[in-house]
Design a protein around this motif. Structure first.
Motif, PDB file in Angstrom:
ATOM      1  N   TYR A 130      13.770-134.162  -7.363  1.00 49.11           N
ATOM      2  CA  TYR A 130      14.898-133.664  -8.131  1.00 49.11           C
ATOM      3  C   TYR A 130      14.709-134.079  -9.584  1.00 49.11           C
ATOM      4  O   TYR A 130      14.748-135.268  -9.905  1.00 49.11           O
ATOM      5  CB  TYR A 130      16.178-134.273  -7.563  1.00 49.11           C
ATOM      6  CG  TYR A 130      17.468-133.637  -7.991  1.00 49.11           C
ATOM      7  CD1 TYR A 130      18.031-132.611  -7.242  1.00 49.11           C
ATOM      8  CD2 TYR A 130      18.144-134.086  -9.119  1.00 49.11           C
ATOM      9  CE1 TYR A 130      19.228-132.037  -7.613  1.00 49.11           C
ATOM     10  CE2 TYR A 130      19.343-133.512  -9.490  1.00 49.11           C
ATOM     11  CZ  TYR A 130      19.876-132.497  -8.736  1.00 49.11           C
ATOM     12  OH  TYR A 130      21.074-131.926  -9.093  1.00 49.11           O
ATOM     13  N   THR A 148      13.331-126.123 -12.120  1.00 52.20           N
ATOM     14  CA  THR A 148      14.421-126.349 -13.071  1.00 52.20           C
ATOM     15  C   THR A 148      13.892-126.665 -14.460  1.00 52.20           C
ATOM     16  O   THR A 148      14.579-126.460 -15.454  1.00 52.20           O
ATOM     17  CB  THR A 148      15.316-127.491 -12.569  1.00 52.20           C
ATOM     18  OG1 THR A 148      16.375-127.665 -13.480  1.00 52.20           O
ATOM     19  CG2 THR A 148      14.546-128.789 -12.455  1.00 52.20           C
ATOM     20  N   ILE A 177      17.099-127.623  -4.377  1.00 49.92           N
ATOM     21  CA  ILE A 177      16.666-128.921  -4.890  1.00 49.92           C
ATOM     22  C   ILE A 177      15.628-128.725  -5.981  1.00 49.92           C
ATOM     23  O   ILE A 177      15.660-129.378  -7.018  1.00 49.92           O
ATOM     24  CB  ILE A 177      16.106-129.780  -3.744  1.00 49.92           C
ATOM     25  CG1 ILE A 177      17.229-130.127  -2.769  1.00 49.92           C
ATOM     26  CG2 ILE A 177      15.468-131.037  -4.279  1.00 49.92           C
ATOM     27  CD1 ILE A 177      16.745-130.753  -1.500  1.00 49.92           C
ATOM     28  N   ALA A 219      17.070-128.075  -9.041  1.00 49.63           N
ATOM     29  CA  ALA A 219      17.975-129.159  -9.432  1.00 49.63           C
ATOM     30  C   ALA A 219      19.410-128.692  -9.501  1.00 49.63           C
ATOM     31  O   ALA A 219      20.168-129.085 -10.373  1.00 49.63           O
ATOM     32  CB  ALA A 219      17.558-129.783 -10.754  1.00 49.63           C
ATOM     33  N   CYS A 220      19.803-127.785  -8.590  1.00 42.45           N
ATOM     34  CA  CYS A 220      21.208-127.401  -8.531  1.00 42.45           C
ATOM     35  C   CYS A 220      22.017-128.617  -8.102  1.00 42.45           C
ATOM     36  O   CYS A 220      21.494-129.550  -7.521  1.00 42.45           O
ATOM     37  CB  CYS A 220      21.408-126.294  -7.509  1.00 42.45           C
ATOM     38  SG  CYS A 220      20.584-124.804  -7.979  1.00 42.45           S
ATOM     39  N   SER A 221      23.270-128.588  -8.406  1.00 43.48           N
ATOM     40  CA  SER A 221      24.103-129.705  -8.010  1.00 43.48           C
ATOM     41  C   SER A 221      25.502-129.193  -7.723  1.00 43.48           C
ATOM     42  O   SER A 221      25.809-128.024  -7.950  1.00 43.48           O
ATOM     43  CB  SER A 221      24.132-130.763  -9.108  1.00 43.48           C
ATOM     44  OG  SER A 221      24.415-130.158 -10.340  1.00 43.48           O
ATOM     45  N   LEU A 255      24.669-126.836  -4.588  1.00 40.22           N
ATOM     46  CA  LEU A 255      23.696-127.570  -3.770  1.00 40.22           C
ATOM     47  C   LEU A 255      24.278-127.869  -2.393  1.00 40.22           C
ATOM     48  O   LEU A 255      23.605-127.707  -1.382  1.00 40.22           O
ATOM     49  CB  LEU A 255      23.322-128.873  -4.486  1.00 40.22           C
ATOM     50  CG  LEU A 255      22.293-129.770  -3.818  1.00 40.22           C
ATOM     51  CD1 LEU A 255      20.962-129.062  -3.758  1.00 40.22           C
ATOM     52  CD2 LEU A 255      22.151-131.063  -4.572  1.00 40.22           C
ATOM     53  N   TRP A 276      24.580-134.159  -0.924  1.00 40.54           N
ATOM     54  CA  TRP A 276      24.275-134.913  -2.138  1.00 40.54           C
ATOM     55  C   TRP A 276      25.491-134.863  -3.032  1.00 40.54           C
ATOM     56  O   TRP A 276      25.830-133.842  -3.606  1.00 40.54           O
ATOM     57  CB  TRP A 276      23.063-134.311  -2.833  1.00 40.54           C
ATOM     58  CG  TRP A 276      22.717-134.983  -4.120  1.00 40.54           C
ATOM     59  CD1 TRP A 276      22.983-134.537  -5.372  1.00 40.54           C
ATOM     60  CD2 TRP A 276      22.039-136.222  -4.290  1.00 40.54           C
ATOM     61  NE1 TRP A 276      22.518-135.412  -6.307  1.00 40.54           N
ATOM     62  CE2 TRP A 276      21.930-136.471  -5.677  1.00 40.54           C
ATOM     63  CE3 TRP A 276      21.518-137.172  -3.403  1.00 40.54           C
ATOM     64  CZ2 TRP A 276      21.322-137.615  -6.189  1.00 40.54           C
ATOM     65  CZ3 TRP A 276      20.916-138.297  -3.925  1.00 40.54           C
ATOM     66  CH2 TRP A 276      20.811-138.509  -5.300  1.00 40.54           C
ATOM     67  N   GLU A 336      26.432-132.159 -11.210  1.00 44.23           N
ATOM     68  CA  GLU A 336      26.135-133.407 -11.902  1.00 44.23           C
ATOM     69  C   GLU A 336      26.130-133.167 -13.400  1.00 44.23           C
ATOM     70  O   GLU A 336      25.306-132.439 -13.927  1.00 44.23           O
ATOM     71  CB  GLU A 336      24.772-133.925 -11.453  1.00 44.23           C
ATOM     72  CG  GLU A 336      24.354-135.162 -12.213  1.00 44.23           C
ATOM     73  CD  GLU A 336      22.939-135.581 -11.866  1.00 44.23           C
ATOM     74  OE1 GLU A 336      22.409-135.100 -10.855  1.00 44.23           O
ATOM     75  OE2 GLU A 336      22.365-136.384 -12.619  1.00 44.23           O
TER      76      GLU A 336
END
Lengths: 170, 158, 382, 350
Positions: free
Chosen positions: B55, B105, C222, C225-227, C231, C238, C325
């Motif tokens: 991540y 990302t 992931i 980097a999704c949140s 996610l 998470w 996040e």
């Protein structure tokens, strides 16, 4: 009054048909057809052929015209194609002119020779009643075979169209 | 795993590329690595069992006045540990390998770093500006940035 | 000035495909987002987001501002969840300066952050419903959000951009009837949520529209980097409140909501939203516990430092925002202004996944997928 | 039966003009009421008050909106195809207005009592299709074109189940004439087709389920044909901005708007005529019956269905194009064909 209406609608048919024939924009031609079909339907109404008139609207405007417009619109950039392209030289112009003149004369001759013009009773009384019953009876008795064959043809057309439209990748 | 252990592990694997460990009294400790090796190091950090930094929380461009830099904040969702990598880049023509193929990302983060600092990322699929207009001049977040006076004939208020 | 020709290659353009600009003025891009989409019939074959229409140099401004002055700018990032936005920043500065804020402040911060989470999720679900054509739940949810905003207004004086969390404490104490109001809000929120569950989330048409649309597999989520709910909708458990407990979140009993295969497929648009609906309930639980534990007396401003001047160093401090996040990477050089403040904008990161998950769906689905990601352009463009 | 205008001033051109104008005079106030209904019912369902400033409780709001539309600048995009762009709203409105020619308002008033009423309504629906394509294409806007294409596909698809419903009723009524269909259902409430029609005996109960299914099928198709929620896909504002009328403003937009509301009334009236006895009183021929009450019953029942459409609009989300097609072709059409065959069979053995 009916005669005046007739001439209005006849003028509309001829005018819009002329637009269809002479315009350079395919979409204008398609939309001008709308008025042609509509005028024809109006003539049917004047002839007391109500079922025919509504069928005209439904089949020609609701079906065929929509199909034409869709075909024109969805084909890439057809609406901006210059129709004059492919019109080569004077020879073809002369040949086309001769042919159209011959056809025109032939049709005019035919029109005056046709029995339904010459021998039609002068003071025909238009039926006040609906035409739907006699039409239905005739279609189900005298003209049943033709009627059924037409439906078979349409079925074949639908199946063919479905086959063509199907995706071949699976 | 503690940051120190990760650093030791990394130092063992890449003795030349890992340059420095910065531990501070306040805040996060970070590891400075060689910019040219960043792709390999990141790939190792992501794929190595026990580390598995899957991540990339943040990729930032930096202007330290005398040099440029990039900072990578990494998490591991599995082990719940974090790690910070830094690179230093020269003032002239800063460029380093892209990590876009490791963490998708990074795509937009790297475009942003390029947009704001003019740091070029090699092998990036689409290295164009992201926040500023595509024909903007200069890199706004550089400390010595002087803005355009006009843009397409429109005066820019200061 | 001569206009420069901008060259960028977006791949092969097929003449049979249609290029459509969705936005920057479009009813459902949730702001000034421009999506350049390529259509084959109504099927989306490619999406290229163009962002930056709202870019206002947030990070550059922060370098010119003293630390307390940065907070109002932070409010304007994700202007729907300003309370949550302020938190990671003040928390970061407090950590740098080694300030331990009073208990009461921590509790108030938790309560406000959770209330704002509810407000944010209400907007997210409401606008998502509106993207699908359901207008009425939108107003039901907004009616409830009004109560939360009223409480915020009574407390901080502002309805949207609060400037309430300060370094070392809070700008003001809470109003006297604060606890009752908050409990009352929870009651209403729960009642409305039940109604919305039946009216919208359980609606047959809505389920048909959103299930199996925009499936985001966990590994892709992931990798991008999704949140936040994006996610968690993909089934990844998470949540920074559990994973790296900050503040006093370890004192509360709550669950991390994740997507399931129950109605939809893990990671589809419906799951992202059911996660939001469930999170509202969890937030209600946290608020209830926090109100029960919260000390009644205490000054919320006693720990204000005279000069906010963190020592030289750097910190990355993040918190679980409603959208995911939100983090601030703060580099201090010992002065009273940040040397560099880099934000980890949640919506920016989450939006990057959009082109990945909407290929092959229809235009109508694209709008729904965009709605389910729940972006705020203020945060994307900064 | 007959037409009170002809009875009053004789069968001449003035009478014909008056007959043409009456539906138009009806549409304008009806549209205002429907707009007000849309605003106020929406407000009521959503827990708000709705417009309150113009007139008492905001009842003049639709008037204000119409005045606003009249005053608005009439914008034609420069790259639009001007003749077609200007023509399209009129054609759409003609389509909606033409249907009023065969809609009875009372036993003493039907603009044109032709024997093919149902067929006529079915046919003039195609005008709207042409107008929508024309407007969508001439706007030279991709959203308009998408909306037009969606709209046409939708209207044509849903004409088929609607046509099967018409056929079933025509089979049982033995006519396509609206007035005769209504006359068949006159008398007590259980003579309405939704309750099995005028025939008595046990066979009536066999008819009822099929008529109820047909009623639902037509209700759904009518929503689709008028582009109302949950089938407002052609103008789904969250997807394609406003569909085929994205580029229209001012009076031309008002024409589209009015056509939509007129269509809402047309389909509601057809539901009422086919299934709910048209202008006949629910209390039989003895109570509240007659030409004047007929207008009340006809318009009142139709307004109920207009209300249902508004109600659904504020309740349901929107379907997607493929789901819409699925529903039309794979659910409603087979269902209506099955019902048609069953009804034809029952009518034969009856």
């Amino acid at each position: 009054m009916l005669e005046a209406l007739f001439y209005i609608f006849a003028a509309m048919i001829i005018g819009s048909a002329a637009v269809t024939a002479f315009t350079k924009n395919i979409l204008y031609a398609a939309f001008a057809l709308l008025f042609t079909f509509f005028g024809v339907a109006a003539i049917y109404v004047l002839l007391s052929a109500d079922f025919l008139a509504i069928s005209q609207i439904m089949i020609y405007i609701g079906g065929i015209l929509v199909l034409i417009i869709f075909g024109v619109m969805l084909t890439t950039n057809v609406s901006i194609v210059d129709i004059k392209e492919g019109f080569t030289g004077k020879t073809s112009f002369i040949i086309a002119g001769i042919f159209s003149a011959i056809t025109c004369i032939f049709f005019i001759y035919l029109a005056f020779k046709m029995p339904f013009i010459n021998h039609a009773p002068k003071d025909v009384k238009l039926p006040n009643d609906s035409t739907i019953k006699p039409l239905g009876k005739l279609l189900m008795t005298n003209y049943l075979l033709a009627f059924e064959v037409a439906s078979v043809v349409l079925l074949i057309a639908i199946i063919g169209a479905a086959m063509i439209a199907r995706r071949h990748d699976d | 795993m503690l940051v120190q252990e990760i650093y030791d592990n990394l130092k063992e694997k890449f003795p030349e590329a890992v340059l420095e460990f910065i531990g501070t009294a306040t805040g996060d400790p970070s590891t400075v690595v060689d910019a040219g090796q960043i792709y390999n190091i990141c790939k190792y950090l992501r794929d190595q069992d026990g580390l598995e930094f899957d991540y990339l929380a943040l990729l930032s461009g930096m202007d330290y006045k005398d040099k440029f830099g990039t900072v990578y904040h990494l998490y591991s969702l599995k082990y719940k540990h974090r790690f910070v990598i830094k690179t230093y880049l020269p003032k002239e023509d800063p460029s380093l390998p892209s990590v876009e193929r490791i963490w998708k990302t990074a795509n937009w983060h790297e475009r942003e770093a390029y947009d704001m600092f003019g740091i070029k990322f090699e092998n990036h699929p689409n290295m164009i500006r992201i926040l500023c207009p595509y024909d903007w001049e200069g890199y706004p977040l550089r400390k010595d940035y002087v803005g355009q006076e006009t843009y397409h004939g429109v005066r820019i208020p200061v | 000035m001569e206009r420069k020709f901008i060259e960028y290659d977006f791949g092969r353009v097929d003449s049979e495909r249609m290029r459509l600009n969705v936005g920057p003025q479009h009813p459902s891009t949730h702001g000034v987002l421009r999506l350049e989409i390529e259509l084959e019939g109504e099927i989306v074959t490619d999406v290229i987001p163009h962002i930056g229409y709202l870019h206002r140099c947030f990070e550059k401004y922060c370098e010119q501002m003293q630390y307390p002055q940065v907070i109002p700018y932070i409010d304007r990032l994700d202007y729907i969840a300003s309370m949550n936005n302020e938190w990671p920043f003040v928390m970061g500065v407090e950590k740098m300066m080694n300030i331990q804020v009073p208990e009461r402040v921590e509790y108030i911060r938790v309560i406000f952050a959770e209330l704002n989470r509810i407000a944010n999720h209400q907007i997210a679900v409401a606008t998502f419903g509106m993207d699908a054509g359901a207008f009425t739940p939108f107003l039901y949810l907004f009616r409830d959000r009004e109560m939360i905003l009223n409480l915020f207004e009574h407390t901080s004086g502002a309805r949207l951009l609060y400037n309430y969390f300060w370094v070392g404490g809070l700008a003001h104490d809470v109003p006297p009837n604060f606890k009752d109001t908050a409990l009352n809000i929870i009651k209403t929120v729960r009642a409305t949520n039940e109604e919305v569950m039946r009216l919208l989330m359980g609606n047959k048409i809505f389920v048909e529209r959103t299930v199996k649309v925009g499936i985001l597999p966990a590994d892709v989520a992931i990798n991008f980097a999704c949140s936040g709910p994006v996610l968690r909708g993909s089934g990844v458990e998470w949540d920074l409140r559990k994973a790296q407990p900050y503040s006093i979140y370890d004192r509360f009993d709550f669950n991390v909501c994740v997507g399931s295969n129950e109605i939809g497929v893990i990671g589809d648009s419906w799951n992202r939203n059911i996660v939001r609906m469930n999170e509202m309930e969890q937030s209600c639980r946290i608020i209830e516990q926090a109100i029960a534990q919260m000390p009644n007396e205490g000054d919320v401003r006693e720990k204000f430092p005279k000069k906010v001047r963190p020592p030289k160093g750097e910190i990355y401090c993040s918190a679980e925002n409603p959208k995911g996040e939100l983090g601030f990477y703060l580099v201090a050089d010992g002065g009273n202004k940040p040397f560099r403040l880099k934000s980890r904008p949640t919506s920016f990161v989450n939006l990057a996944v959009l082109p990945e998950i909407c290929k092959g769906y229809m235009v109508a689905d694209l709008i729904l997928i965009l709605g389910s990601i729940d972006i705020v352009l203020g945060e994307v463009d900064r | 039966m007959g037409n009170f205008v002809f009875d009053l001033i004789g069968k001449n051109i003035v009478a014909a003009l008056v007959i043409c104008i009456i539906p138009l005079v009806f549409i304008l106030p009806y549209a205002l009421i429907a707009i007000l209904g849309e605003l106020k019912i929406g407000a009521w369902m959503q827990d708000r008050v709705g417009p309150m400033r113009t007139g008492w409780k905001g009842v003049l709001q639709p008037v204000a909106e119409v005045v606003k539309l009249l005053q608005k600048e009439d914008i034609t995009p420069t790259i639009a195809n001007k003749p077609l762009f200007n023509l399209a709203p009129f054609i759409v409105f003609i389509g909606a207005f033409a249907a009023f020619a065969v809609l009875p308002f009372s036993e003493k008033f039907i603009p044109s009592g032709i024997n093919l009423g149902l067929f006529f309504v079915f046919a003039v629906g195609s005008f709207a299709v042409i107008g929508i394509v024309m407007g969508g294409w001439a706007s030279n806007n991709k959203y308009s074109l998408l909306g037009a294409m969606r709209s046409v596909a939708q209207i044509i698809s849903y004409e088929l189940p609607a046509g099967m419903v018409f056929l079933s009723i025509a089979t049982i009524a033995g006519t396509l004439d609206m007035q005769t269909i209504i006359l068949n259902q006159s008398g007590p409430i259980w003579n309405w087709y939704i309750f099995g029609g005028p025939q008595g005996g046990a066979i009536k109960f066999l008819f009822i389920p099929f008529f109820v299914i047909l009623f639902i099928v037509y209700l759904i198709s009518s929503l689709a044909e008028t582009n109302r929620t949950p089938f407002d896909i052609p103008e789904g504002e969250s997807e394609i901005v406003a569909g085929y009328h994205t580029e229209y403003s001012g009076m031309k937009f008002a024409m589209f708007f009015m056509a939509e509301y007129a269509n809402m009334y047309v389909v509601s009236a057809i539901i009422v005529i086919l299934f709910l006895g048209g202008w006949s009183s629910p209390f039989g021929t003895s109570f509240m019956d007659g030409p004047i009450w007929g207008i009340f019953w006809m318009v009142g029942k139709a307004f109920f269905f207009v209300f249902v459409q508004i109600w659904l609009r504020w309740t349901l989300p929107r379907l997607r194009v493929d789901q819409l097609m699925y529903l039309g072709w794979k659910v409603l059409l087979p269902l209506s064909i099955a019902c048609f065959m069953a009804i034809a069979f029952l009518a034969m053995i009856n």
